[in-house]
Design an enzyme around this catalytic site. Sequence first.
Site, PDB file in Angstrom:
ATOM      1  N   GLY A 149     118.384-119.572  71.657  1.00  0.00           N
ATOM      2  CA  GLY A 149     117.195-119.822  72.441  1.00  0.00           C
ATOM      3  C   GLY A 149     117.170-119.084  73.760  1.00  0.00           C
ATOM      4  CG  MET A 150     119.197-120.159  77.047  1.00  0.00           C
ATOM      5  SD  MET A 150     120.490-120.679  78.195  1.00  0.00           S
ATOM      6  CE  MET A 150     120.469-119.347  79.383  1.00  0.00           C
ATOM      7  CE  LYS A 203     124.268-116.830  76.619  1.00  0.00           C
ATOM      8  NZ  LYS A 203     124.174-118.256  76.232  1.00  0.00           N
ATOM      9  CG  ASP A 213     123.871-127.398  71.098  1.00  0.00           C
ATOM     10  OD1 ASP A 213     123.617-128.305  70.273  1.00  0.00           O
ATOM     11  OD2 ASP A 213     123.407-126.246  71.011  1.00  0.00           O
ATOM     12  CG  LEU A 225     128.456-110.302  67.833  1.00  0.00           C
ATOM     13  CD1 LEU A 225     129.427-110.967  68.797  1.00  0.00           C
ATOM     14  CD2 LEU A 225     129.180-109.839  66.575  1.00  0.00           C
TER      15      LEU A 225
END
Length: 291
Positions: A33-34, A51, A145, A29
């Site tokens: 940054g992580m 993730k 964020d 998808l």
Amino acid sequence: MEDSVTQDLGVDDLAEHSVIGRYRVVQRLGEGGMGVVHLALDRQGRAVALKVLRSLDHHDTAARARLRREVDALRRITSAHVATIIDADIDGPIPYVVTRWVPGPALDDVVDGHGPLAPKDLHRVAVGLASAIDAIHAAAVVHRDVKPANVLLLDGDPVLIDFGIAHLTDDVRLTSVGLVMGTPGYLAPEIIEGGQVTPATDWWGWAASLAYAASGRPPFGRGAMDAVLARVSRGDPDLDGVDPRLAPLLHAALSPRAGERPHRDEVVRALEVYAHGGDVTDVIRVRPAAP
């Protein structure tokens, strides 16, 4: 389903049908940054967002610690407007976190593709996103964020995602790096000036995201980070393209001085008035335009 992963591919370029833990990858998808986010299926065939920490970070204790903080934050939150956590494995050979799958586009993609939101849609996004932020803060978490790319629209209702740099209010380890973690243009001026991470950080990002949705333009422009942060600190938003009946509200909500900003409930009420054709200056007291 086997608890394995395709061996001839790196974690950052997983093929379809690769298996991570109890989840089978369907498609990639996006990435941040992580980590890299995939649409995946659990053993019952339900869609989830998976993730996976980047392969270069598997042996990075700091990267695992950040992922663990994200998991800790998500486990505190219950809200229909937040992509809540389902599962996680931080200590395994391939660290990952699984959250609710939200099959909708990001707010920035919607605005980029179709233009600014209509007044009633803007009010709907404002109310739903405010509900998400209230739930987050009630769980002693600050997202840090809040921005259009982290707001997905599901049948017009917003769902907040990506807690990769979320701050637990009882976790002092992040207060010293608040300035460098976040998105320029969506960080409150008090954070830019060296203040601590507080709920005001998220409400500033909320107001800036609404300004973007109303105008179709980043409220503090693009370009060099220093220039964007300077405009934020001055309270100098670009509201070109915003309905003149709405601009005073957004200008007030983006004041560099927290005491001059209308309360979020006032902003929501004013947006409701605007959605029904009224003038927001009938509802809020606005600050004068910057010289």
